[in-house]
Design an enzyme around this catalytic site. Structure first.
Site, PDB file in Angstrom:
ATOM      1  N   THR A   1       0.823  -1.213   0.000  1.00 42.17           N
ATOM      2  CA  THR A   1       0.000   0.000   0.000  1.00 42.17           C
ATOM      3  C   THR A   1       0.854   1.258   0.000  1.00 42.17           C
ATOM      4  O   THR A   1       1.994   1.238   0.509  1.00 42.17           O
ATOM      5  CB  THR A   1      -0.893   0.007   1.261  1.00 42.17           C
ATOM      6  OG1 THR A   1      -1.460   1.304   1.431  1.00 42.17           O
ATOM      7  CG2 THR A   1      -0.093  -0.290   2.529  1.00 42.17           C
TER       8      THR A   1
ATOM      9  N   TYR B   1      -1.570  -0.057  10.309  1.00 44.56           N
ATOM     10  CA  TYR B   1      -1.888  -0.742   9.052  1.00 44.56           C
ATOM     11  C   TYR B   1      -0.686  -0.657   8.093  1.00 44.56           C
ATOM     12  O   TYR B   1      -0.189  -1.670   7.595  1.00 44.56           O
ATOM     13  CB  TYR B   1      -3.139  -0.119   8.415  1.00 44.56           C
ATOM     14  CG  TYR B   1      -3.333  -0.495   6.968  1.00 44.56           C
ATOM     15  CD1 TYR B   1      -3.559  -1.812   6.603  1.00 44.56           C
ATOM     16  CD2 TYR B   1      -3.259   0.470   5.953  1.00 44.56           C
ATOM     17  CE1 TYR B   1      -3.713  -2.173   5.266  1.00 44.56           C
ATOM     18  CE2 TYR B   1      -3.423   0.128   4.631  1.00 44.56           C
ATOM     19  CZ  TYR B   1      -3.648  -1.186   4.288  1.00 44.56           C
ATOM     20  OH  TYR B   1      -3.788  -1.529   2.969  1.00 44.56           O
TER      21      TYR B   1
HETATM   22  N1  LIG Z   1      -8.787  -0.912  -0.951  1.00 42.45           N
HETATM   23  C1  LIG Z   1      -7.689  -0.165  -1.082  1.00 42.45           C
HETATM   24  O1  LIG Z   1      -7.764   1.014  -1.455  1.00 42.45           O
HETATM   25  C2  LIG Z   1      -6.322  -0.738  -0.824  1.00 42.45           C
HETATM   26  C3  LIG Z   1      -5.187   0.083  -0.994  1.00 42.45           C
HETATM   27  C4  LIG Z   1      -3.925  -0.449  -0.752  1.00 42.45           C
HETATM   28  C5  LIG Z   1      -3.804  -1.776  -0.386  1.00 42.45           C
HETATM   29  N2  LIG Z   1      -4.909  -2.554  -0.206  1.00 42.45           N
HETATM   30  C6  LIG Z   1      -4.721  -3.945   0.194  1.00 42.45           C
HETATM   31  O2  LIG Z   1      -5.337  -4.778  -0.765  1.00 42.45           O
HETATM   32  C7  LIG Z   1      -5.808  -5.977  -0.159  1.00 42.45           C
HETATM   33  C8  LIG Z   1      -7.266  -6.189  -0.511  1.00 42.45           C
HETATM   34  O3  LIG Z   1      -8.010  -5.065  -0.060  1.00 42.45           O
HETATM   35  P1  LIG Z   1      -9.584  -4.964  -0.274  1.00 42.45           P
HETATM   36  O4  LIG Z   1      -9.913  -3.521  -0.323  1.00 42.45           O
HETATM   37  O5  LIG Z   1      -9.995  -5.862  -1.390  1.00 42.45           O
HETATM   38  O6  LIG Z   1     -10.106  -5.531   1.127  1.00 42.45           O
HETATM   39  P2  LIG Z   1     -11.277  -6.559   1.444  1.00 42.45           P
HETATM   40  O7  LIG Z   1     -11.528  -6.425   2.893  1.00 42.45           O
HETATM   41  O8  LIG Z   1     -12.410  -6.379   0.501  1.00 42.45           O
HETATM   42  O9  LIG Z   1     -10.591  -7.956   1.130  1.00 42.45           O
HETATM   43  C9  LIG Z   1      -9.776  -8.637   2.048  1.00 42.45           C
HETATM   44  C10 LIG Z   1     -10.161 -10.095   2.022  1.00 42.45           C
HETATM   45  O10 LIG Z   1      -9.288 -10.830   2.878  1.00 42.45           O
HETATM   46  C11 LIG Z   1     -10.060 -11.711   3.686  1.00 42.45           C
HETATM   47  N3  LIG Z   1      -9.285 -11.931   4.908  1.00 42.45           N
HETATM   48  C12 LIG Z   1      -8.885 -11.000   5.823  1.00 42.45           C
HETATM   49  N4  LIG Z   1      -8.147 -11.568   6.791  1.00 42.45           N
HETATM   50  C13 LIG Z   1      -8.069 -12.885   6.493  1.00 42.45           C
HETATM   51  C14 LIG Z   1      -7.430 -13.993   7.113  1.00 42.45           C
HETATM   52  N5  LIG Z   1      -6.761 -13.872   8.254  1.00 42.45           N
HETATM   53  N6  LIG Z   1      -7.534 -15.205   6.527  1.00 42.45           N
HETATM   54  C15 LIG Z   1      -8.231 -15.352   5.369  1.00 42.45           C
HETATM   55  N7  LIG Z   1      -8.858 -14.353   4.740  1.00 42.45           N
HETATM   56  C16 LIG Z   1      -8.779 -13.129   5.299  1.00 42.45           C
HETATM   57  C17 LIG Z   1     -11.395 -11.004   3.878  1.00 42.45           C
HETATM   58  O11 LIG Z   1     -12.466 -11.871   4.208  1.00 42.45           O
HETATM   59  C18 LIG Z   1     -11.588 -10.340   2.523  1.00 42.45           C
HETATM   60  O12 LIG Z   1     -12.249 -11.195   1.601  1.00 42.45           O
HETATM   61  C19 LIG Z   1      -5.548  -5.812   1.337  1.00 42.45           C
HETATM   62  O13 LIG Z   1      -4.354  -6.487   1.654  1.00 42.45           O
HETATM   63  C20 LIG Z   1      -5.377  -4.321   1.501  1.00 42.45           C
HETATM   64  O14 LIG Z   1      -4.557  -4.026   2.604  1.00 42.45           O
HETATM   65  C21 LIG Z   1      -6.164  -2.069  -0.409  1.00 42.45           C
END
Ligand SMILES: NC(=O)c1ccc[n+]([C@@H]2O[C@H](COP(=O)([O-])OP(=O)(O)OC[C@H]3O[C@@H](n4cnc5c(N)ncnc54)[C@H](O)[C@@H]3O)[C@@H](O)[C@H]2O)c1
Length: 330
Positions: free
Chosen positions: A119, A143
């Site tokens: 991120t 985070y």
């Molecule tokens: N949304 C953003 O703008 C953004 C920006 C930078 C980085 N990210 C990163 O991208 C990734 C996906 O983000 P997102 O927005 O799709 O989030 P999201 O919450 O929609 O998806 C995360 C998924 O991981 C699963 N999960 C969480 N902890 C878990 C565990 N311990 N075991 C198994 N499954 C688990 C959740 O059920 C969910 O389906 C994350 O790592 C997040 O940190 C997101």
């Protein structure tokens, strides 16, 4: 049943992971989702789902044994900046310890390729300029710190165990698959665009957090990158790993920053309606300005955002929200 290479997609039932699964399938891979469904949705999974937690080593080991996994895309994480300020342990356990557990399972299974969701939050407070990857990483919330620790771990796994590991530092993921069916959907939505749209629909209240930042209109500035462009970059990274590339850390953003107020104006232009809002104090852990310099990703991953102009971002997000949460009010 198939000769298509299998990719284990942790967090594949979530927002970005589900889009990556669609891109993987389109590129000839077989995505197998590994997800504990804490924030993910079963309905987002088009193919196979293993329901399990990153910290559950036995279920992880079985997932690797049952499927001939050739690579991992690792999206699973807790990812709310504000929550991480008040519940840091959740972030270090779920993200850092969870990733260690995943890496152990990968080593046991002889799988050494990973594309990891990092991120822009690894940088912390930046100046008002686009950030290149060598800008010092100094996260200002747990985070971002958890993601930075994982990047460090992956660098060590690269050096010691020969892992191929891409850390893709997304800035603000946004928009939705134009084909429909998946998008941003969280119980506790804190991301700007989806929350603003839910406010338009009358489901939640919307606050601008801080209008006293040192920016032209006083609100914080971010770089919005369409989720379809992120998904394409993951497939490109995976293909590079298959050639023996060792990976590295790369920014995924557009290089253009928009303030909160500019986003609200763009939403009005697209939907014809003003987002009702109040102004509240700044949220702890929110930097003023976070914009990517994506030139390294352009060179190495051939990364060219194709869907990330603001109009497309807002249009696809709005189309998704109208499907996901039918309008309560006009
Ligand atoms: N949304 C953003 O703008 C953004 C920006 C930078 C980085 N990210 C990163 O991208 C990734 C996906 O983000 P997102 O927005 O799709 O989030 P999201 O919450 O929609 O998806 C995360 C998924 O991981 C699963 N999960 C969480 N902890 C878990 C565990 N311990 N075991 C198994 N499954 C688990 C959740 O059920 C969910 O389906 C994350 O790592 C997040 O940190 C997101």
């Amino acid at each position: 049943m198939t000769d298509r290479p299998t990719v284990l997609v942790t967090g594949g039932a979530g927002y970005i992971g589900s889009h990556a699964c669609r891109a993987l399938a389109a590129a000839g891979y077989r995505p197998v989702v590994y997800d504990n469904l804490t924030t993910g949705h079963r309905s987002f999974v088009a193919g196979e789902l293993v329901t399990g937690d990153l910290l559950d080593g036995a279920t992880l080991a079985r997932a690797f044994a049952d499927h001939k996994v050739t690579a991992v895309m690792h999206f699973a994480a807790a990812s709310l900046v504000g929550e991480s300020m008040t519940a840091p342990q959740k972030y270090y356990v779920n993200n850092v310890q969870g990733t260690l557990s995943l890496l152990q399972a990968m080593r046991n299974a002889g799988c050494h390729r990973i594309v990891f969701s990092s991120t822009g939050a690894v940088y912390g407070n930046a100046d008002s300029k686009a950030l290149p990857e060598d800008f010092p990483c100094a996260p200002i919330n747990p985070y971002g710190a958890s993601k930075w620790m994982i990047e460090r771990m992956l660098a060590d796994y690269r050096a010691a165990y020969g892992f191929g590991a891409f850390c893709l530092r997304y800035f603000n993921a946004s928009g939705a698959d134009p084909a429909g069916g998946i998008g941003e959907l969280r119980d506790n939505e804190t991301h700007l665009i989806p929350r603003a749209m839910m406010a338009l629909q009358g489901h939640v209240e919307f606050a601008v957090f801080g209008d006293d930042y040192d920016t032209p209109d006083g609100t914080a500035i971010r770089d919005y990158i369409h989720v379809t462009d992120l998904a394409a970059a993951h497939v490109a990274a995976l293909k590079l790993l298959e050639t023996g590339h060792a990976g590295g850390s790369f920014n995924l953003g557009t290089g253009a920053g928009f303030s909160v107020r500019e986003i609200l104006t763009a939403i009005k232009q697209e939907t014809g309606r003003e987002v009702p809002h109040t102004v509240k104090p700044r949220r702890a852990g929110d930097p003023t300005y976070l914009v990517a310099d994506p030139s390294a990703a352009r060179k190495v991953l051939d990364f060219v955002p194709r869907h990330s102009d603001l109009a497309t971002v807002i249009r696809t997000a709005w189309a998704w929200h109208q499907k996901a949460h039918p309008l309560k009010s006009r």
